[in-house]
Design an enzyme around this catalytic site. Structure first.
Site, PDB file in Angstrom:
ATOM      1  N   ARG A 259      11.628  -1.399  -5.885  1.00  0.00           N
ATOM      2  CA  ARG A 259      12.092  -1.005  -4.491  1.00  0.00           C
ATOM      3  C   ARG A 259      11.864   0.557  -4.521  1.00  0.00           C
ATOM      4  O   ARG A 259      12.234   1.427  -5.645  1.00  0.00           O
ATOM      5  CB  ARG A 259      13.732  -1.097  -4.573  1.00  0.00           C
ATOM      6  N   GLU A 288      10.405   4.044   3.099  1.00  0.00           N
ATOM      7  CA  GLU A 288       9.422   3.311   4.016  1.00  0.00           C
ATOM      8  C   GLU A 288      10.126   2.814   5.202  1.00  0.00           C
ATOM      9  O   GLU A 288      11.350   2.510   5.426  1.00  0.00           O
ATOM     10  CB  GLU A 288       9.136   1.873   3.380  1.00  0.00           C
ATOM     11  N   HIS A 306       4.109  -2.346   1.075  1.00  0.00           N
ATOM     12  CA  HIS A 306       5.332  -3.640   0.532  1.00  0.00           C
ATOM     13  C   HIS A 306       5.039  -5.093   1.048  1.00  0.00           C
ATOM     14  O   HIS A 306       5.568  -5.793   1.692  1.00  0.00           O
ATOM     15  CB  HIS A 306       6.496  -3.256   1.374  1.00  0.00           C
TER      16      HIS A 306
END
Length: 346
Positions: A259, A288, A306
């Site tokens: 993360r 993000e 991601h």
């Protein structure tokens, strides 16, 4: 709302892949799928207050990109859930949007889908490991530039700072399903030496299978690893801080497939500029979808959007696991992938 069968809330889009399993769920339980409008936070909270869906016993969310329109599952939302609720099962490995500790206080087990994404995420980690050791971003930029000068620059100079992963020490923070799969692949493919730090130590058999050595402290791992891979869930605070970056072996590499919120990216930029770190590979980002502009300009930093878990097999597995966990809990069996079971009162 009265129902002889247990009520299950299905949050998000209709299932796409495991339709036979869904039919079994729909036959055994009363499945209710709130509309998109009902899933907006204010309306969702209102519906819970009104007990619009009755005393439901389970919630499942088969896709990571739909069903979460109500936002964070925090104390405000969780306190409105019926006392009948036993399980919430969701797609996705991460659960930074869910206060699983508060859910446990209400005797609700949360199940994630990390098991379904382990192969895909581990493959992405291997890609980034190769990239940071072999200067792949520099090479790819040179090849795509269309500029012969930049092509030659990469062609002639990357070898000076590139290394084979073979025999290098790979330090993994978090040896859960994903972390262990990364260890297995890196050990089998490259013969890397595996060090790991985790709250729970693996059995000697599991360690032996991937040539892993357990580090009692994070500091011990950071000091020993040539490349550190972050593979642990978000626990509410940053793990890769300016202080911890100073404890890395000088010139080490860093890969994050966990993360983005776990990493202080300003401190990471400074560590890369100073040479404390020689390269980084990031699939996840602190803010993000906004990517740090300084990191994006660095030729020793590989960035992906991601997409580590982004494989068809992952999507199918997410959907299946969310339903299998519901099915098992509501029929008196143990859940397959519980996250907060150790926090439950019982």
């Amino acid at each position: 709302m009265a129902s002889e069968k247990p009520i299950v809330l299905h949050l998000g889009d209709p299932v796409e892949f495991n339709k036979e399993l869904y039919a079994q769920i729909a036959n055994a339980f009363t499945v209710i799928r709130p509309s998109l409008e009902e899933r907006q936070r204010n309306e969702f909270l209102k519906a819970l207050q009104e007990k619009r869906w009755g005393d439901f016993q389970a919630i499942f969310r088969p896709f990571w990109n739909s069903g979460g329109e109500m936002g964070r599952w925090d104390a405000e939302l969780i306190r409105l859930l019926p006392s009948s609720l036993k399980v919430y099962a969701s797609a996705g490995a991460g659960y930074d949007w869910m206060d699983v500790d508060i859910l446990a206080e209400h005797d609700v087990v949360y199940c994630n889908g990390a098991q379904a994404s382990s192969e895909a995420v581990a493959d992405m980690a291997v890609f980034h490991i190769i990239s940071v050791f072999r200067n792949m971003q520099w090479s790819m930029d040179g090849a795509r530039s269309g500029d012969p000068k930049l092509w030659l620059e990469a062609h002639q100079n990357t070898a000076a700072t590139a290394h084979n992963p073979c025999t290098q020490v790979l330090g993994i923070i978090g040896l859960g399903n994903i972390g262990y799969t990364i260890a297995r692949k890196a050990y089998a493919c490259f013969g890397m030496k595996i060090y790991y730090h985790d709250l729970y130590r693996k059995s000697s058999e599991q360690e032996k299978a991937v040539g892993a050595s357990f580090c009692e402290s994070l500091d011990d791992l950071l000091a020993a690893a040539d490349c550190v891979v972050l593979a642990t869930p978000f626990g509410g605070s940053k793990l890769i801080t300016r202080e911890n970056l100073s404890k890395f072996k000088r010139g080490a590499k860093f890969v994050n497939i966990a993360r983005g919120a776990l990493v202080d990216e300003i401190a990471l930029v400074d560590a890369l500029k100073s040479g404390q770190l020689s390269a980084a590979g990031l699939d996840v980002h602190e803010h993000e979808p906004n990517v740090n502009k300084e990191l994006a300009r660095m030729r020793n930093v590989t960035l992906t959007a991601h997409t580590a878990g982004g494989a068809a097999e992952t999507q199918i597995g997410f959907e299946r696991l969310s339903m299998e966990n519901i099915q098992r809990v509501l029929t008196g069996q143990e859940p397959l992938t519980p996250v907060n079971k150790h926090l439950l009162k019982e």
